[in-house]
Scaffold this motif. Structure first.
Motif, PDB file in Angstrom:
ATOM      1  N   PHE A   1       4.978   4.590   3.547  1.00 12.48           N
ATOM      2  CA  PHE A   1       4.439   5.900   3.888  1.00 12.48           C
ATOM      3  C   PHE A   1       5.356   6.959   3.289  1.00 12.48           C
ATOM      4  O   PHE A   1       6.569   6.932   3.494  1.00 12.48           O
ATOM      5  N   THR A   2       4.779   7.882   2.521  1.00  8.82           N
ATOM      6  CA  THR A   2       5.537   9.043   2.063  1.00  8.82           C
ATOM      7  C   THR A   2       4.856  10.280   2.639  1.00  8.82           C
ATOM      8  O   THR A   2       3.789  10.172   3.238  1.00  8.82           O
ATOM      9  N   PHE A   3       5.481  11.445   2.460  1.00  8.34           N
ATOM     10  CA  PHE A   3       5.016  12.622   3.197  1.00  8.34           C
ATOM     11  C   PHE A   3       4.834  13.812   2.270  1.00  8.34           C
ATOM     12  O   PHE A   3       5.684  14.055   1.401  1.00  8.34           O
ATOM     13  N   ASN A   4       3.751  14.550   2.451  1.00 12.95           N
ATOM     14  CA  ASN A   4       3.610  15.832   1.772  1.00 12.95           C
ATOM     15  C   ASN A   4       2.644  16.711   2.553  1.00 12.95           C
ATOM     16  O   ASN A   4       1.522  16.311   2.840  1.00 12.95           O
ATOM     17  N   ASN A   5       3.105  17.918   2.886  1.00  9.60           N
ATOM     18  CA  ASN A   5       2.275  18.839   3.658  1.00  9.60           C
ATOM     19  C   ASN A   5       1.275  19.588   2.802  1.00  9.60           C
ATOM     20  O   ASN A   5       0.374  20.231   3.317  1.00  9.60           O
ATOM     21  N   ASP A   6       1.462  19.536   1.489  1.00 10.63           N
ATOM     22  CA  ASP A   6       0.670  20.385   0.596  1.00 10.63           C
ATOM     23  C   ASP A   6      -0.648  19.700   0.245  1.00 10.63           C
ATOM     24  O   ASP A   6      -0.664  18.609  -0.321  1.00 10.63           O
ATOM     25  N   ASP A   7      -1.764  20.372   0.569  1.00  9.32           N
ATOM     26  CA  ASP A   7      -3.094  19.791   0.331  1.00  9.32           C
ATOM     27  C   ASP A   7      -3.323  19.503  -1.151  1.00  9.32           C
ATOM     28  O   ASP A   7      -3.885  18.470  -1.517  1.00  9.32           O
ATOM     29  N   ASN A   8      -2.904  20.443  -2.006  1.00  3.51           N
ATOM     30  CA  ASN A   8      -3.065  20.261  -3.457  1.00  3.51           C
ATOM     31  C   ASN A   8      -2.281  19.059  -3.945  1.00  3.51           C
ATOM     32  O   ASN A   8      -2.766  18.250  -4.725  1.00  3.51           O
TER      33      ASN A   8
ATOM     34  N   GLU B   1     -10.288  11.304   4.649  1.00  2.00           N
ATOM     35  CA  GLU B   1      -9.146  10.668   4.006  1.00  2.00           C
ATOM     36  C   GLU B   1      -9.619  10.144   2.653  1.00  2.00           C
ATOM     37  O   GLU B   1     -10.809   9.912   2.461  1.00  2.00           O
ATOM     38  N   GLY B   2      -8.687   9.968   1.737  1.00  2.00           N
ATOM     39  CA  GLY B   2      -9.065   9.537   0.394  1.00  2.00           C
ATOM     40  C   GLY B   2      -8.278   8.304  -0.025  1.00  2.00           C
ATOM     41  O   GLY B   2      -7.159   8.085   0.443  1.00  2.00           O
ATOM     42  N   ALA B   3      -8.876   7.480  -0.899  1.00  2.00           N
ATOM     43  CA  ALA B   3      -8.198   6.263  -1.362  1.00  2.00           C
ATOM     44  C   ALA B   3      -8.614   5.966  -2.790  1.00  2.00           C
ATOM     45  O   ALA B   3      -9.625   6.488  -3.278  1.00  2.00           O
TER      46      ALA B   3
ATOM     47  N   VAL C   1      -0.276   7.458  -5.505  1.00  2.00           N
ATOM     48  CA  VAL C   1      -0.409   6.742  -4.232  1.00  2.00           C
ATOM     49  C   VAL C   1      -1.803   6.130  -4.159  1.00  2.00           C
ATOM     50  O   VAL C   1      -2.700   6.469  -4.943  1.00  2.00           O
ATOM     51  N   ASP C   2      -1.971   5.208  -3.182  1.00  2.00           N
ATOM     52  CA  ASP C   2      -3.266   4.534  -3.023  1.00  2.00           C
ATOM     53  C   ASP C   2      -4.133   5.199  -1.960  1.00  2.00           C
ATOM     54  O   ASP C   2      -5.340   4.995  -1.921  1.00  2.00           O
ATOM     55  N   PHE C   3      -3.500   5.963  -1.080  1.00  2.00           N
ATOM     56  CA  PHE C   3      -4.229   6.461   0.085  1.00  2.00           C
ATOM     57  C   PHE C   3      -3.618   7.784   0.521  1.00  2.00           C
ATOM     58  O   PHE C   3      -2.407   7.926   0.550  1.00  2.00           O
TER      59      PHE C   3
ATOM     60  N   LEU D   1       0.844  -1.193   0.000  1.00  3.06           N
ATOM     61  CA  LEU D   1       0.000   0.000   0.000  1.00  3.06           C
ATOM     62  C   LEU D   1       0.880   1.245   0.000  1.00  3.06           C
ATOM     63  O   LEU D   1       1.783   1.369   0.821  1.00  3.06           O
ATOM     64  N   ARG D   2       0.613   2.148  -0.956  1.00  3.06           N
ATOM     65  CA  ARG D   2       1.360   3.415  -0.998  1.00  3.06           C
ATOM     66  C   ARG D   2       0.510   4.475  -0.303  1.00  3.06           C
ATOM     67  O   ARG D   2      -0.577   4.798  -0.752  1.00  3.06           O
ATOM     68  N   PHE D   3       1.022   4.990   0.799  1.00  4.57           N
ATOM     69  CA  PHE D   3       0.225   5.777   1.741  1.00  4.57           C
ATOM     70  C   PHE D   3       0.876   7.139   1.941  1.00  4.57           C
ATOM     71  O   PHE D   3       1.991   7.235   2.447  1.00  4.57           O
TER      72      PHE D   3
END
Lengths: 547, 313
Positions: A260-267, A519-521, A278-280, A72-74
């Motif tokens: 788990f990867t990280f991004n603070n940007d909502d867009n 949350e979105g998937a 990503v999947d989630f 799972l790419r989260f």
């Protein structure tokens, strides 16, 4: 609280949620309750949610048997600060650690469920708690024993660990280990809320043998019992976990691993989901919710929250040391308008209690409604400050919804002659300024937890960890002490409602609105169970369909 | 080699100044690492323990002495947040940053230099106006906006590129390049606008010089005049600009890094300021200062290569 600074929200279908959560959240978990987590979607909170804007699980589960395998790419909003469960404090830590470490109990949408404790019992005086452990194995290969539980709790209590859990465990007097599968915890004073502390995700049980090793690094190795073990943490890039092949819940997890990867940007997070990168994603901004709802390749979860916005009034200095000036503010404010303008019209205005309406012991009847400027001005006159007031309002200037809420409040208070000077600052400055008691008003987002005792203790009792204006009310303190020792649930509820009425009418805090998170998937993600407090332990139930 | 050593020696006082200013500046912001770490939690016992562990209970002059002593040993200190050495934290981010910088500069130069030449040689023609117009737009458009447009086009609509992330070049070169394309183009576009305008202006200056007229009067082809005679001289100010850009980009691509989840030095610096990770802020600012210095030195060393007249001096 920083747990989820982005607030994401949809208008709560209030009655539906009240109905759903009253059923699930109001009953105390009997000793050795059902293992509700053993099959995907088995949470009772999740089972009956007709509301279109709240989704605890997929409305129609995928046909066929869960498929085993796949990664799972989260994508998480932000990177963990630490992988030490006892030091973890912030939202990305939750997401990363709830799959790796397990507590004795598990708090899932206001329901206490067994985790590493297969069963538990409480003495009649509510001072002794006995836990029977699961037959579980750590990622290190060691078998879970009561010594590990004792070690973990003592580690949290040790000031050197600097654990955020320490403050909740000051009443824990001793931990006995009569045999390897039994733990007995003795409290110095009765605490009806103790099980919710035990269920906190930060109270994870770690392998005592490995943690005693001086070369131990929680950032690199895995000392938990969870469905996934830590594979690697590449700072700034990713945190990966792999399937725990000897996990004690048989047949779980389905996934080979999670990256788990990280991004603070909502867009950027929304784009990553929509592009299938990503999947989630966590913290889906409500701006993108409509788009996700109409996209046949995507799905969404959420719509409720354990967090609320509020404004602390400094009761230690003029003008808000005068209860009438505080009451003037309470009457002048239009909480629904703040929510509409600050929060894209989603959430739930808090017109009475400091608990969302769906929470156990919340006041259901509103104390405030439409603003009453005449009454507010009258109160100001009585307080002798009718000539106009000028006050400061500190808030987190990096979160746009906090900025909007502050601006709306500024306008609303202007109507009764209070001039508000906006002080947008960063979170550490906010904390310092408020800690020095050098403020008039300070706006916060606060996480409500399972038991009202935690909130009352933190927010309104002397020494409380979030009692920012050092509020000290003998009646509130007496009621809270009584409530903590009261084992009859409906009597306890009445005590908390009394406290909430006092706080709403003469307290140190203006409640504004309760948030909602999403949350979105992608459609491939199956079996996910959404938790209001972003407990992602349920990734153990997630599987990926073929297409 | 001597010139390099001399330049670095001359820079020591300014580096010391930067170190001092950073040390005090970061402590002037209210709130320390413990405030940032504990956020809404307050537990006086835990706070005291953490401040002692991080050395924040020491008087400020002792903190300064401690830091300078370790600097003198070549040690940038330990990050409060991660507990890892600061130098290691920065070095871990360096490959991604260098890669993005180089790629962005390549994108920028590949577009800007030809566009600048065309614009200068066809001055005031529609081609020139169009090129200048595009450059103006490139300068005015916010970086992140172009980035979002690229993501929407190539990731969301066409689904040909991943929307963000990072894989080291050595691990998976193909995926690395795919992830690099959009951030490099986004960053390169902003740089290209400046470089193109500089190329055009510099070339126009040179084209009016007498030696160019002489070259033309010798009957040389226009192509030879521009590329072999005029360009080399025109490139000197361009090289200066590119050098400054490279230095800036190495430390300041936060917006692009955040948008594309690209783990560079810039976002590390910003994160460390928000977290009041004093050791990491001090270490990375000092590191960036050294980078700036080094880039300027590289540019200076390039001048004799570009301009034969400077080789003798």
């Amino acid at each position: 609280m920083n747990l989820l600074r982005s607030r994401v929200a949809v208008r709560i279908q209030r009655l539906a949620l009240v109905g759903v959560l009253l059923v699930t959240g109001c009953t105390t978990q009997p000793s050795g309750g059902p293992n509700a987590a053993s099959s995907p979607g088995a949470s009772s909170a999740a089972s009956a949610t007709p509301a279109a804007n709240i989704r605890f699980r997929d409305p129609s589960p995928a046909p066929g048997q869960p498929r085993v395998g796949g990664t799972l790419r989260f994508l998480v909003r932000g990177e963990p600060a630490t992988l030490d469960p006892h030091k973890a404090n912030q939202f990305p830590d939750t997401v990363a650690l709830t799959s790796v470490y397990e507590s004795l109990l598990e708090n899932f949408n206001d329901e206490l469920r067994p985790a590493l404790a297969a069963s538990w019992s409480t003495s009649t005086d509510s001072k002794t708690y006995t836990f029977k452990l699961q037959d579980a194995t750590f990622h290190t290969g060691h078998r879970l024993s009561s010594a590990d539980v004792k070690f973990s709790y003592e580690r949290m209590q040790d000031p050197k660990t600097a654990s955020p859990m320490r403050q909740y465990l000051t009443g824990l007097k001793s931990i006995l280990t009569p045999d390897p599968a039994t733990v007995v915890m003795e409290l110095s004073t009765p605490n009806a809320a103790f099980l919710t502390i035990v269920a906190n995700w930060r109270a994870g049980i770690v392998d005592s043998a490995a943690a005693n090793d001086p070369s131990t690094s929680f950032d690199k190795a895995s000392y938990g019992t969870g469905p996934f073990a830590i594979k690697e943490w590449v700072r700034g890039t990713r945190f990966s976990v792999v399937k725990n092949a000897t996990y004690w819940r048989s047949g779980r997890p389905y996934l080979d691993g999670v990256v788990f990867t990280f991004n603070n940007d909502d867009n950027a997070r929304a784009a990553a989901l929509r592009s299938g990168t990503v999947d989630f994603i966590t913290n889906l901004d409500p701006v993108f919710l409509k788009g996700v709802k109409i996209d046949p390749s995507l799905k969404w979860y959420g719509g409720s929250s354990v967090q609320f916005s509020n404004v602390v009034l400094n009761v230690q200095r003029a003008p808000f040391n005068d209860v009438r000036v505080r009451q003037a503010v309470f009457y002048a404010v239009d909480r629904d308008e703040i929510m509409q303008l600050a929060n894209d019209g989603v959430g739930e205005p808090m017109n009475a209690s400091f608990l969302p309406l769906a929470k156990w012991s919340a006041l259901q009847k509103p104390i405030y409604g439409r603003p009453d400027p005449a009454k507010a001005k009258d109160l100001l006159r009585q307080a002798g400050v009718s000539g106009g007031l000028s006050v400061s309002l500190y808030f987190n200037g990096s979160a746009s919804f906090h900025v909007r809420a502050a601006q709306v409040l500024q306008q609303q208070l202007k109507a009764i002659g209070i001039t508000v000077e906006l002080m947008p600052v960063d979170p550490a400055v906010l904390r310092t300024q408020v800690g020095k008691l050098d403020f008039d008003l300070a706006q916060f987002g606060t996480a409500g937890t399972l038991d009202p005792d935690e909130l009352v203790t933190q927010l309104y009792l002397p020494g409380g960890s979030q009692n920012w204006s050092k509020f000290d009310d003998a009646e509130v303190t007496a009621l809270a002490t009584k409530a903590r020792a009261e084992l009859n649930r409906s009597d306890r509820e009445k005590l908390y409602q009394q406290i909430q009425t006092i706080i709403a009418t003469r307290g140190p805090q203006l409640m504004t609105y309760n948030w909602a998170d999403f949350e979105g998937a992608t459609k491939r993600v199956q079996g996910f169970l959404w938790d209001q407090a972003f407990n992602h332990a349920t990734l153990r139930d997630v599987w990926l369909s073929e297409a | 080699m001597l010139i390099v050593a001399r330049r670095f020696a001359a820079a020591v006082p300014s580096l010391l100044g930067i170190a001092l200013v950073t040390f005090f500046l970061v402590r002037l912001i209210p709130g320390d690492a413990v405030d940032a770490l504990l956020d809404a939690q307050t537990d006086p016992v835990v706070e005291a323990v953490l401040r002692r562990q991080l050395g924040l209970d020491q008087p400020i002059h002792e903190q300064l002495v401690t830091w300078f002593v370790s600097l003198a040993r070549g040690d940038l200190g330990i990050s409060f947040r991660s507990g890892h050495p600061v130098a290691g934290e920065i070095l871990a981010r360096l490959p991604a940053t260098l890669e993005l910088t180089i790629a962005a500069l390549i994108v920028s130069l590949a577009v800007a230099v030809p566009a600048g030449v065309i614009s200068a040689t066809r001055r005031n023609t529609p081609v020139d106006l169009a090129a200048r117009g595009v450059a103006m737009i490139g300068l005015s458009v916010p970086n992140f906006w172009l980035g979002i447009l690229l993501i929407l086009t190539f990731s969301v609509q066409l689904k040909v590129l991943p929307s963000g992330g990072y894989v080291p070049l050595v691990d998976d070169p193909g995926q690395n390049i795919r992830l690099l394309l959009m951030p490099a183009i986004t960053l390169g576009a902003a740089l290209a606008a400046v470089t193109m305008r500089m190329t055009r202006a510099a070339l126009l200056d040179v084209l009016n010089l007498e030696y160019v007229r002489t070259a033309r009067s010798k009957g040389l082809a226009e192509r030879t005049v521009i590329y072999q005679h005029a360009m080399l001289n025109a490139l000197i100010p361009v090289a200066t600009i590119v050098g400054i850009q490279a230095a800036r980009v190495l430390g300041g691509t936060v917006v692009i890094e955040e948008l594309f989840s690209w783990p560079g030095v810039g976002s590390l610096v910003v994160q460390s300021i928000i977290q009041r990770d004093y050791a990491l802020v001090q270490g990375s600012v000092l590191f960036l200062a050294v980078i700036f210095l080094a880039m300027n030195l590289v540019v200076d060393l390039m001048y004799p290569v570009l301009d034969p007249r400077l080789r003798k001096s």
